[in-house]
Write a protein that holds these residues in place. Structure first.
Motif, PDB file in Angstrom:
ATOM      1  N   CYS A  41       0.840  -1.198   0.000  1.00  0.00           N
ATOM      2  CA  CYS A  41       0.000   0.000   0.000  1.00  0.00           C
ATOM      3  C   CYS A  41       0.875   1.248   0.000  1.00  0.00           C
ATOM      4  O   CYS A  41       1.815   1.355   0.780  1.00  0.00           O
ATOM      5  CB  CYS A  41      -0.908   0.038   1.222  1.00  0.00           C
ATOM      6  N   THR A  42       0.552   2.164  -0.879  1.00  0.00           N
ATOM      7  CA  THR A  42       1.202   3.463  -0.933  1.00  0.00           C
ATOM      8  C   THR A  42       0.150   4.530  -0.658  1.00  0.00           C
ATOM      9  O   THR A  42      -0.974   4.442  -1.161  1.00  0.00           O
ATOM     10  CB  THR A  42       1.835   3.710  -2.314  1.00  0.00           C
ATOM     11  N   PHE A  43       0.508   5.524   0.143  1.00  0.00           N
ATOM     12  CA  PHE A  43      -0.433   6.582   0.510  1.00  0.00           C
ATOM     13  C   PHE A  43       0.115   7.915   0.010  1.00  0.00           C
ATOM     14  O   PHE A  43       1.279   8.245   0.233  1.00  0.00           O
ATOM     15  CB  PHE A  43      -0.627   6.617   2.031  1.00  0.00           C
ATOM     16  N   SER A  44      -0.744   8.671  -0.673  1.00  0.00           N
ATOM     17  CA  SER A  44      -0.259   9.883  -1.334  1.00  0.00           C
ATOM     18  C   SER A  44      -1.312  10.986  -1.291  1.00  0.00           C
ATOM     19  O   SER A  44      -2.452  10.781  -1.720  1.00  0.00           O
ATOM     20  CB  SER A  44       0.105   9.558  -2.783  1.00  0.00           C
ATOM     21  N   VAL A  45      -0.940  12.146  -0.768  1.00  0.00           N
ATOM     22  CA  VAL A  45      -1.824  13.309  -0.813  1.00  0.00           C
ATOM     23  C   VAL A  45      -1.850  13.821  -2.245  1.00  0.00           C
ATOM     24  O   VAL A  45      -0.805  14.105  -2.837  1.00  0.00           O
ATOM     25  CB  VAL A  45      -1.334  14.417   0.142  1.00  0.00           C
ATOM     26  N   GLN A  46      -3.044  13.909  -2.827  1.00  0.00           N
ATOM     27  CA  GLN A  46      -3.182  14.284  -4.232  1.00  0.00           C
ATOM     28  C   GLN A  46      -4.374  15.213  -4.435  1.00  0.00           C
ATOM     29  O   GLN A  46      -5.354  15.176  -3.690  1.00  0.00           O
ATOM     30  CB  GLN A  46      -3.390  13.030  -5.096  1.00  0.00           C
ATOM     31  N   ASP A  47      -4.267  16.032  -5.459  1.00  0.00           N
ATOM     32  CA  ASP A  47      -5.392  16.820  -5.972  1.00  0.00           C
ATOM     33  C   ASP A  47      -5.875  16.111  -7.225  1.00  0.00           C
ATOM     34  O   ASP A  47      -5.138  16.003  -8.204  1.00  0.00           O
ATOM     35  CB  ASP A  47      -4.931  18.240  -6.294  1.00  0.00           C
ATOM     36  N   VAL A  48      -7.084  15.597  -7.214  1.00  0.00           N
ATOM     37  CA  VAL A  48      -7.582  14.795  -8.334  1.00  0.00           C
ATOM     38  C   VAL A  48      -7.633  15.595  -9.637  1.00  0.00           C
ATOM     39  O   VAL A  48      -7.627  15.022 -10.720  1.00  0.00           O
ATOM     40  CB  VAL A  48      -8.975  14.208  -8.004  1.00  0.00           C
ATOM     41  N   GLU A  49      -7.651  16.900  -9.539  1.00  0.00           N
ATOM     42  CA  GLU A  49      -7.661  17.720 -10.747  1.00  0.00           C
ATOM     43  C   GLU A  49      -6.265  17.940 -11.312  1.00  0.00           C
ATOM     44  O   GLU A  49      -6.118  18.507 -12.400  1.00  0.00           O
ATOM     45  CB  GLU A  49      -8.331  19.061 -10.448  1.00  0.00           C
ATOM     46  N   ALA A  50      -5.229  17.480 -10.587  1.00  0.00           N
ATOM     47  CA  ALA A  50      -3.841  17.604 -11.059  1.00  0.00           C
ATOM     48  C   ALA A  50      -3.025  16.468 -10.448  1.00  0.00           C
ATOM     49  O   ALA A  50      -2.133  16.685  -9.626  1.00  0.00           O
ATOM     50  CB  ALA A  50      -3.260  18.961 -10.681  1.00  0.00           C
ATOM     51  N   LEU A  51      -3.347  15.239 -10.834  1.00  0.00           N
ATOM     52  CA  LEU A  51      -2.705  14.062 -10.248  1.00  0.00           C
ATOM     53  C   LEU A  51      -1.228  13.994 -10.620  1.00  0.00           C
ATOM     54  O   LEU A  51      -0.837  14.221 -11.762  1.00  0.00           O
ATOM     55  CB  LEU A  51      -3.411  12.789 -10.730  1.00  0.00           C
ATOM     56  N   GLU A  52      -0.410  13.677  -9.628  1.00  0.00           N
ATOM     57  CA  GLU A  52       1.034  13.588  -9.840  1.00  0.00           C
ATOM     58  C   GLU A  52       1.440  12.150 -10.139  1.00  0.00           C
ATOM     59  O   GLU A  52       2.377  11.607  -9.553  1.00  0.00           O
ATOM     60  CB  GLU A  52       1.776  14.119  -8.604  1.00  0.00           C
ATOM     61  N   PHE A  53       0.734  11.533 -11.071  1.00  0.00           N
ATOM     62  CA  PHE A  53       1.036  10.174 -11.508  1.00  0.00           C
ATOM     63  C   PHE A  53       1.312  10.189 -13.007  1.00  0.00           C
ATOM     64  O   PHE A  53       0.908  11.107 -13.720  1.00  0.00           O
ATOM     65  CB  PHE A  53      -0.132   9.225 -11.208  1.00  0.00           C
TER      66      PHE A  53
END
Length: 199
Positions: free
Chosen positions: A34-46
């Protein structure tokens, strides 16, 4: 957590670090990466095409730019993968507005979810972004025998925040719920939501 197959690699993201902390604690005993990541769904850092599946449950209506959020989810899922998006229907929990109108018929409560982005709105957006969208309707009836739980939920969820309500209203609302519950033994609410499988 017990239903997650072994060998699965999960990336859990949320705009709130607190929500991720709760998820991390809940999933502490599962046998998968499991990886946990704070993200903004409108600008995903993936990266593009990074995931086999993307799941977004009861969150799209929180976004400012819903088309951008959907576009980002589509970008990061593989061409062979799918996105699963869950939204509440406009028919969800309409009993709250009906009960409130019985207490204050002069006020226009309308649909308690009308301010939200519902599945009826969502299917149009999703079909404009994905060539294949499957809709799966889910319904359940909740029978609640605790009036205070219903009042607390109505207040905390800001179900009636389109109208200004006095303390006198809430007192009358609670008494009305008690009358209804004493008549039937419980209060009944219908939940309607839709799962959209998008490819």
């Amino acid at each position: 957590a017990a239903s997650i197959p072994e060998g699965i690699s999960l990336t859990l993201s949320d705009f709130s670090s607190g929500m991720l902390d709760e998820a991390r604690e809940s999933l502490s005993d599962i046998n998968c990466k499991c990886t946990f990541s704070v993200q903004d769904v409108e600008a995903l850092e993936f990266e593009d095409n990074e995931f086999d599946a993307v799941l977004a449950h009861f969150m799209l209506y929180h976004t400012q730019d819903k088309r951008k959020a959907v576009s980002e989810m589509k970008r990061v899922v593989k061409e062979s993968g799918w996105c699963g998006i869950v939204l509440n229907s406009a028919n969800n929990l309409t009993e709250f507005a009906a009960l409130a109108s019985q207490v204050a018929p002069e006020m226009k409560f309308g649909d308690v979810d009308s301010k939200n982005f519902t599945s009826e709105d969502g299917i149009l957006l999703l079909k404009s972004e994905f060539p294949n969208v499957e809709r799966h309707r889910y319904h359940c009836e909740m029978k609640v025998d605790d009036v205070q739980l219903v009042v607390d939920y109505a207040k905390s969820a800001e179900l009636f925040d389109k109208v200004e309500l006095s303390e006198e209203f809430w007192i009358a609302f609670e008494k009305h719920l008690e009358f209804k519950m004493n008549t039937t033994g419980y209060l009944s609410f219908n939940k309607f939501s839709d799962l959209f499988i998008c490819r």
